[in-house]
Design a protein around this motif. Structure first.
Motif: not given
Length: 144
Positions: A7, A10-12, A14, A51-53
């Protein structure tokens, strides 16, 4: 790999391409699929999504690509010698995604071998099948 790690990745991971669009420097080649557009130039830039972490909005790379009359990526420090020739085939690594023309490995090879004319046939996603098709073509046989 556990779900938490997947997760996070996947969230980072981008990214956004914010430079010139692919259509500016890519063209449909009759038998290779996508290839460089002859005589084109492009300023490409890739950034992390906002929106990347981690490091949102940071620049991943920024580079200029230039292509010759055959749609090949320009190789700097190249000679006009037709005696010794090195042909580089491959994917984005050979092409040099994310670096200026003078930072691709074919350009470094040309710099360290000044008597050799280097031609960079590398392009995104290309592999051995593209090399084979290229060397079987009439225009390639005519040139070499």
């Amino acid at each position: 790999m556990d779900k938490e790690v997947k997760d996070f990745i996947a969230k980072n991971n981008l990214f956004e391409e914010v430079g010139d669009i692919f259509d500016k420097y890519q063209d449909h080649h009759p038998f290779l699929g996508l290839f460089g557009k002859p005589y084109s130039t492009a300023k490409v830039k890739k950034v992390k999504s906002y929106t990347a972490l981690t490091y949102p909005g940071s620049v991943v790379y920024e580079a200029y690509y230039t292509f010759d009359e055959n749609g090949l990526r320009n190789t700097t420090n190249n000679t006009n010698s037709n005696v010794d020739v090195a042909l580089v085939f491959g994917d984005s690594m050979a092409f040099g995604v994310g670096v200026n023309d003078n930072k691709t490995f074919p350009s470094f090879f040309a710099k360290h071998n000044p008597r050799v004319k280097v031609q960079n046939y590398g392009f995104y996603g290309h592999g051995p099948n593209h090399m084979l098709r290229t060397i079987q073509s009439y225009s390639f046989k005519e040139n070499y």
